[in-house]
Structures are given as C-alpha cells and as structure tokens.
Design a protein around this motif. Structure first.
Motif: not given
Length: 182
Positions: A15-19
């Motif tokens: 999720i952090q990477n996607l964000g």
C-alpha cells in the motif's frame, strides 16, 4: 501469527509503495498539466494582445473618419472675429452680409443658414456664419486679405477695429491645416 504479521507488513509495504507511485504520478500529472495550462495561457494572452492591437488600429481609423466627417460638416462655416458685440441676431446677420460684400463675396441674408456669437474665454468676439453655399465660404476665405483695406464704417459707431475671417476648424484640425488643401 508471525506469518500474519509478515503478510500485514507486506500488505502495508504494498500500500505504501502504491501510495508513493500514485503521489509520483499525481506530481508528474500536475507538472504536465501546469505546463500545458501555461502554454495555453501564453497563447491566449498572445492572441488577445494581437486582437487588442487590431482593435486599437480600428478605433484610431474610425476616430479619424469621425473627425474628418465632423470637419466636413463645417465646410460651409466661417468665423468672423472682431465684430462689435451686442448685436441682436438680425443685425449680426446683416453685419456679416456687409462684411462679406465688402470683400466682393456677393451674399444676402437668405444665403446665411445660421449666424451667432460663440462663447469666448479671452473676450474676443467670434461669430460663426453658416453659409448655404460652400463656394461663398471658400470665396470669403480666399478674399479675406481684402478686409485689411476695406472700409468698415458700415458697422457704425466709428468702428476702427480689425475683422478677421477664418475657417471653422475642429479643435484637432489646425495641425493638419497645411496638409489638407484648405
């Protein structure tokens, strides 16, 4: 449960990477959009400036035509300067006729459409005479130098002043006077 913790951490990392990827995409999109908007804005400003120049030239052209037409309406008018003050309209008109006849411009009261004093800031009497025939106005202007030597006793009261005949020009027009063939 360690597997669950690893799965949650991996999910959080995803999720952090996607964000981060979304934020990077939004930043690139904003920069590109800002560049496009700036280019369009510059193009619009350039076109508006060009249109503005064209409109200014058009306005100037129309103002010149209006000034010319206003002056053209005055072509039958002459200004008499130096006539005594206090004449009523009929006497003023007959005095104008006498002045014109004294320089060999043969007119009578029926050749005058209007004749009246103009307001003056410097106290000099100016009389505007609108003649019906432009040829009379042109002739009066051409023969105005004859007033220097003409007898002005017809004005009565021992009048000894000078009378001048000028064209009734628009305020802007005297600067063009020598260039327009008057």
């Amino acid at each position: 449960m360690p597997e669950a913790k690893v799965g949650v951490n991996s999910f959080n990392d995803a999720i952090q990477n996607l964000g981060d990827r979304i934020a990077s995409f939004v930043d690139r999109f904003e920069a590109k959009l800002e560049k496009e908007i700036s280019g369009v804005k510059d193009l619009i400003i350039k076109r508006l400036q060009e249109d503005n120049l064209v409109l200014h030239e058009r306005i100037k052209s129309l103002e010149n035509k209006l000034e010319y037409n206003l002056q053209y309406q005055r072509r039958n008018n002459i200004l008499l300067e130096g006539l005594p003050s206090g004449f009523d309209e009929k006497i003023l008109e007959s005095s104008a006729v006498k002045v014109l006849n004294s320089i060999d411009v043969k007119v009578n009261c029926s050749d005058i459409e209007a004749c009246h004093y103009l307001p003056s800031k410097n106290g000099k009497n100016k009389v505007i005479v609108k003649l019906i025939n432009r040829k009379h106005a042109d002739s009066a202007f051409r023969k105005r130098s004859l007033l220097k030597h003409s007898d002005k006793s017809f004005l009565g009261n021992g009048f000894t002043g000078s009378i001048y005949i000028n064209k009734n020009l628009m305020p802007f027009f005297p600067k063009y006077y020598g260039n327009v063939g008057f």
